[in-house]
Motif scaffolding. Structure first.
Motif, PDB file in Angstrom:
ATOM      1  N   TYR B 168     -19.401  74.891   1.579  1.00  0.00           N
ATOM      2  CA  TYR B 168     -18.302  73.687   1.401  1.00  0.00           C
ATOM      3  C   TYR B 168     -19.396  73.265   0.585  1.00  0.00           C
ATOM      4  O   TYR B 168     -18.503  71.914  -0.184  1.00  0.00           O
ATOM      5  CB  TYR B 168     -17.419  72.952   2.299  1.00  0.00           C
ATOM      6  CG  TYR B 168     -18.555  72.724   3.702  1.00  0.00           C
ATOM      7  CD1 TYR B 168     -19.488  71.289   3.569  1.00  0.00           C
ATOM      8  CD2 TYR B 168     -18.380  73.560   4.723  1.00  0.00           C
ATOM      9  CE1 TYR B 168     -20.080  70.828   4.791  1.00  0.00           C
ATOM     10  CE2 TYR B 168     -19.329  72.899   6.000  1.00  0.00           C
ATOM     11  CZ  TYR B 168     -19.896  72.197   5.801  1.00  0.00           C
ATOM     12  OH  TYR B 168     -20.757  71.210   7.053  1.00  0.00           O
ATOM     13  N   ALA B 172     -18.356  71.312  -3.431  1.00  0.00           N
ATOM     14  CA  ALA B 172     -18.313  70.141  -4.118  1.00  0.00           C
ATOM     15  C   ALA B 172     -19.231  69.615  -5.139  1.00  0.00           C
ATOM     16  O   ALA B 172     -18.598  68.827  -5.755  1.00  0.00           O
ATOM     17  CB  ALA B 172     -19.144  69.198  -2.915  1.00  0.00           C
ATOM     18  N   THR B 181     -22.545  61.716  -3.013  1.00  0.00           N
ATOM     19  CA  THR B 181     -22.249  62.423  -2.358  1.00  0.00           C
ATOM     20  C   THR B 181     -21.685  63.029  -1.668  1.00  0.00           C
ATOM     21  O   THR B 181     -20.975  63.286  -0.871  1.00  0.00           O
ATOM     22  CB  THR B 181     -21.076  62.510  -4.034  1.00  0.00           C
ATOM     23  OG1 THR B 181     -21.007  61.071  -5.274  1.00  0.00           O
ATOM     24  CG2 THR B 181     -19.639  61.677  -3.355  1.00  0.00           C
ATOM     25  N   ARG B 185     -21.065  62.968   2.005  1.00  0.00           N
ATOM     26  CA  ARG B 185     -19.479  62.943   2.531  1.00  0.00           C
ATOM     27  C   ARG B 185     -19.695  64.411   3.431  1.00  0.00           C
ATOM     28  O   ARG B 185     -18.781  64.274   3.619  1.00  0.00           O
ATOM     29  CB  ARG B 185     -18.466  62.970   1.428  1.00  0.00           C
ATOM     30  CG  ARG B 185     -18.633  60.766   0.955  1.00  0.00           C
ATOM     31  CD  ARG B 185     -17.031  60.625   0.652  1.00  0.00           C
ATOM     32  NE  ARG B 185     -16.504  60.515   1.492  1.00  0.00           N
ATOM     33  CZ  ARG B 185     -15.012  60.625   0.687  1.00  0.00           C
ATOM     34  NH1 ARG B 185     -14.706  60.360  -0.559  1.00  0.00           N
ATOM     35  NH2 ARG B 185     -14.060  61.090   1.893  1.00  0.00           N
ATOM     36  N   TYR B 186     -20.509  64.724   2.954  1.00  0.00           N
ATOM     37  CA  TYR B 186     -20.489  66.256   3.639  1.00  0.00           C
ATOM     38  C   TYR B 186     -21.739  67.081   3.664  1.00  0.00           C
ATOM     39  O   TYR B 186     -21.435  67.586   4.641  1.00  0.00           O
ATOM     40  CB  TYR B 186     -20.326  67.181   1.391  1.00  0.00           C
ATOM     41  CG  TYR B 186     -19.076  67.310   0.904  1.00  0.00           C
ATOM     42  CD1 TYR B 186     -18.268  68.307   1.222  1.00  0.00           C
ATOM     43  CD2 TYR B 186     -18.931  66.231  -0.034  1.00  0.00           C
ATOM     44  CE1 TYR B 186     -16.845  67.881   0.372  1.00  0.00           C
ATOM     45  CE2 TYR B 186     -17.697  66.251  -0.853  1.00  0.00           C
ATOM     46  CZ  TYR B 186     -16.620  66.910  -0.266  1.00  0.00           C
ATOM     47  OH  TYR B 186     -15.755  66.550  -1.756  1.00  0.00           O
ATOM     48  N   PRO B 189     -22.459  63.847   7.556  1.00  0.00           N
ATOM     49  CA  PRO B 189     -20.851  63.583   9.258  1.00  0.00           C
ATOM     50  C   PRO B 189     -21.327  65.370   9.473  1.00  0.00           C
ATOM     51  O   PRO B 189     -20.804  65.499  10.581  1.00  0.00           O
ATOM     52  CB  PRO B 189     -19.166  63.853   7.787  1.00  0.00           C
ATOM     53  CG  PRO B 189     -20.053  63.666   6.532  1.00  0.00           C
ATOM     54  CD  PRO B 189     -21.325  63.447   6.308  1.00  0.00           C
ATOM     55  N   ASN B 190     -21.249  66.518   9.494  1.00  0.00           N
ATOM     56  CA  ASN B 190     -21.609  66.982   9.650  1.00  0.00           C
ATOM     57  C   ASN B 190     -23.012  67.456  10.399  1.00  0.00           C
ATOM     58  O   ASN B 190     -23.218  68.252  11.336  1.00  0.00           O
ATOM     59  CB  ASN B 190     -21.671  68.751   8.402  1.00  0.00           C
ATOM     60  CG  ASN B 190     -20.156  68.685   8.185  1.00  0.00           C
ATOM     61  OD1 ASN B 190     -19.378  69.237   9.355  1.00  0.00           O
ATOM     62  ND2 ASN B 190     -19.979  68.340   7.055  1.00  0.00           N
ATOM     63  N   PRO B 193     -23.495  64.931  15.058  1.00  0.00           N
ATOM     64  CA  PRO B 193     -23.327  65.712  16.768  1.00  0.00           C
ATOM     65  C   PRO B 193     -24.922  66.304  16.702  1.00  0.00           C
ATOM     66  O   PRO B 193     -24.234  65.836  17.800  1.00  0.00           O
ATOM     67  CB  PRO B 193     -22.324  67.115  16.587  1.00  0.00           C
ATOM     68  CG  PRO B 193     -21.880  66.502  15.183  1.00  0.00           C
ATOM     69  CD  PRO B 193     -22.446  65.783  14.453  1.00  0.00           C
TER      70      PRO B 193
END
Lengths: 340, 277
Positions: B168, B172, B181, B185-186, B189-190, B193
């Protein structure tokens, strides 16, 4: 040269949307510390080794071959996700081999790629509306309500109906087939001219494959898309392609229009592959050509013809001299010493 | 909450930890109103009196009410640990993101420095820095932050190294996203956690380190009630049988650290699907 022939040549040139020449992509092999101390020379995986072809506008060009033959690498190099080691890539007549930065970003609007694994190609933390609409934002084409409208439109087009139900979901809430439709929606939302489809249906449930392929075929008409279709499945290749190139260990061994290639395969490797396609009729007798051994490593490529260790018809010449891709019939190219 | 209880034991662990931590935070927040005496005032009762109906947790060697000191004493520790976690987060996470995404010489240089810090025993660095900076909440927080920045950096860096190879991220790039970006954004966020897990465990460590710093006298001013402080002044009287001066603050520190550790361990099991059966 007369004006007319000049014009004709120009038209012909323009209709060639993608062209690659002498394309090579070598990956250096990581060595252990000790090996680095004792050997100077680097070894390479020659994933793509001198490949040339051209795709005309509106055509579906298929690269087929076993896994590890370099077809995926070729696709990624063409859409500039990987830098070629050498060779040239032309898009609409312009050399894009060395394109970088802002110009490359603009080019990405026109060429897109869709990946094999729909479980890996979507960001797990992005809602469908953001995943599909992100290309619009990146290129400053639409935001907010307008983006939403366009996303709804394109989701409808890829068969996710009613689209309102999907836009606020996350990828893990969708099935593999639905995810691949989302990926497809993301890549057509910019209305590209050319798309590399890297085994787009190989990880999808067999029952859904044909519907996704039909969808892709419908975009070809609707949006005027040209496809470079990458597959290991010759049945799929037979169904969709206009032209097919068979790759073996980083090289094209046979290339031509679909019908002559399927009816009259000339390269022993193509013959073996075609004989392996299952036939739905059990009564029909068929001769299966079984290949001996495994695909050799792309690091130590056999000398001469790279297929010779597995070829049933090999001669002395095959292990010494590398055959060139020659035009045997009109538009049908084969790289084999048997053809001379 | 209901969705957490459905996830088996690790869900319950998270809930238990959250209850402990929030109870202690609420207790500290309302302490000034519920404390029976001024925690800093000396001679509110007899010296070193054992727990009795009038002083349920006894009194200190200065005759301060132990119960009031326990109620109010968590404030410094919570402030220090929150501040240090914040500083760690704001430095360690961006550094890890950039370093591994950019790669090359910058990544090597960052990793070298961070690994050097990581190689030292944490408390020793914290003491050294704290001794240089002097007393105070901010100074304590900073010296603890230096110790724990490496754990953020290393976790973020290793996560980004694997995420940036995923399809992914390639997708992108394929749609023409700029590098920042993609990063925000990619990739980022991952990574969140894992960062959450590190942060909660870091909270527990920061509390213990803060207690350690106060114990050797590098904490805050003497008149401010603090669990770590009471350990310092109380241990000398243990031999004379005054166990209550160090027992209660010790239990409180353990409880707070335990609460954060439970949250961290539970979350790491919940968020890391590979550990789940």
């Amino acid at each position: 040269m007369s004006d007319a022939s000049c014009m004709a040549k120009k038209v012909f040139m323009l209709s060639e949307i993608v062209k690659v020449e002498h394309l090579k992509k070598y990956f250096p092999v990581q060595k252990s510390f000790l090996e680095q101390l004792f050997t100077r020379e680097l070894s390479y995986v020659k994933a793509v080794d001198d490949v040339a072809f051209s795709i005309r506008s509106g055509e579906i060009f298929t690269l087929a071959g076993e896994s590890g033959c370099g077809k995926t690498t070729t696709g990624r190099v063409i859409v500039k996700l990987l830098e070629p080691t050498s060779g040239k890539i032309y898009f609409n007549g312009a050399d894009i081999t060395k394109l970088k930065g802002e110009k490359l970003r603009l080019l990405r609007r026109k060429m897109q790629i869709i990946f094999q694994d729909p479980y890996a190609s979507l960001n797990p933390r992005m809602k469908i509306i953001d995943a599909v609409g992100h290309p619009l934002e990146i290129h400053g084409l639409a935001k907010g309500e307008e983006k939403k409208k366009k996303v709804l439109e394109v989701l409808e087009k890829v068969g996710l109906t009613p689209p309102e139900q999907f836009i606020n979901l996350y990828p893990h809430q969708l099935s593999g087939g639905q995810r691949q439709r989302v990926a497809l929606a993301r890549s057509i939302i910019l209305k590209p001219e050319f798309m590399v489809a890297d085994e787009p249906v190989s990880m999808i449930d067999v029952s859904l494959r044909s519907s996704i392929i039909d969808l892709m075929l419908s975009f070809r008409k609707e949006l005027g898309l040209t496809y470079l279709f990458i597959t290991h499945d010759l049945a799929v290749a037979k169904y969709i392609s206009d032209k097919i190139a068979i790759m073996y260990l980083g090289k094209i061994v046979e290339m031509g229009h679909k019908e002559p290639l399927f009816w009259n395969p000339m390269h022993p490797y193509t013959q073996a592959l075609l004989s392996a396609i299952p036939v739905p009729n059990p009564e029909r007798e068929r001769k299966r050509i079984e290949l001996a051994g495994e695909v050799p490593s792309a690091i130590d490529i056999p000398t001469g013809c790279r297929f010779h260790p597995r070829c049933p018809y090999r001669t002395d010449k095959c292990s010494k001299e590398e055959p060139q891709l020659i035009e045997v019939e009109k538009g049908h190219f084969v790289a084999c010493h048997l053809m001379k | 909450m209901t969705s957490l209880t459905k996830k088996g034991p690790s869900g319950w662990i998270v809930i238990l930890g959250t209850i402990i931590v929030s109870a202690l935070v609420i207790m500290t927040a309302i302490a000034p109103w519920i404390a029976p005496h001024d925690p800093a005032k000396t001679r509110v009762g007899p010296i070193r009196e054992p727990p009795s109906p009038q002083f349920p947790m006894g009194t200190t060697h200065l005759g301060q009410d132990m119960l009031s000191r326990i109620l109010c004493g968590g404030s410094i520790m919570l402030q220090v640990s929150t501040l240090s976690v914040l500083v760690c987060f704001l430095i360690g996470v961006p550094l890890g993101l950039f370093s591994s995404y950019v790669g090359g010489v910058f990544d090597r240089a960052c990793s070298l420095v961070i690994d050097a810090v990581y190689a030292f025993p944490g408390l020793v660095i914290a003491i050294a820095i704290s001794a240089m900076l002097g007393r105070g909440v901010v100074n304590m927080a900073l010296s603890i932050a230096v110790v724990y920045i490496p754990s953020y950096f290393r976790v973020v860096r290793s996560q980004v190294l694997s995420i940036k190879e995923l399809t992914y991220v390639e997708a992108a790039r394929g749609i023409g996203a700029k590098w920042y970006t993609i990063l925000f954004r990619y990739v980022f966020p991952n990574v969140i956690p894992s960062i959450v897990v590190v942060a909660t465990i870091n909270f527990a460590d920061a509390i213990l380190t803060a207690a350690g710093l106060t114990f050797i006298g590098l904490g805050v001013e003497i008149h401010i009630p603090d669990w770590g402080r009471d350990l310092t002044s109380g241990w000398q009287y243990l031999s004379s049988g005054a166990w209550w001066i160090i027992a209660f603050p010790g239990i409180m520190i353990i409880l707070l650290a335990l609460g954060f550790t439970l949250i961290g361990e539970g979350l790491s099991e919940l968020l890391n699907p590979k550990l789940q059966r």
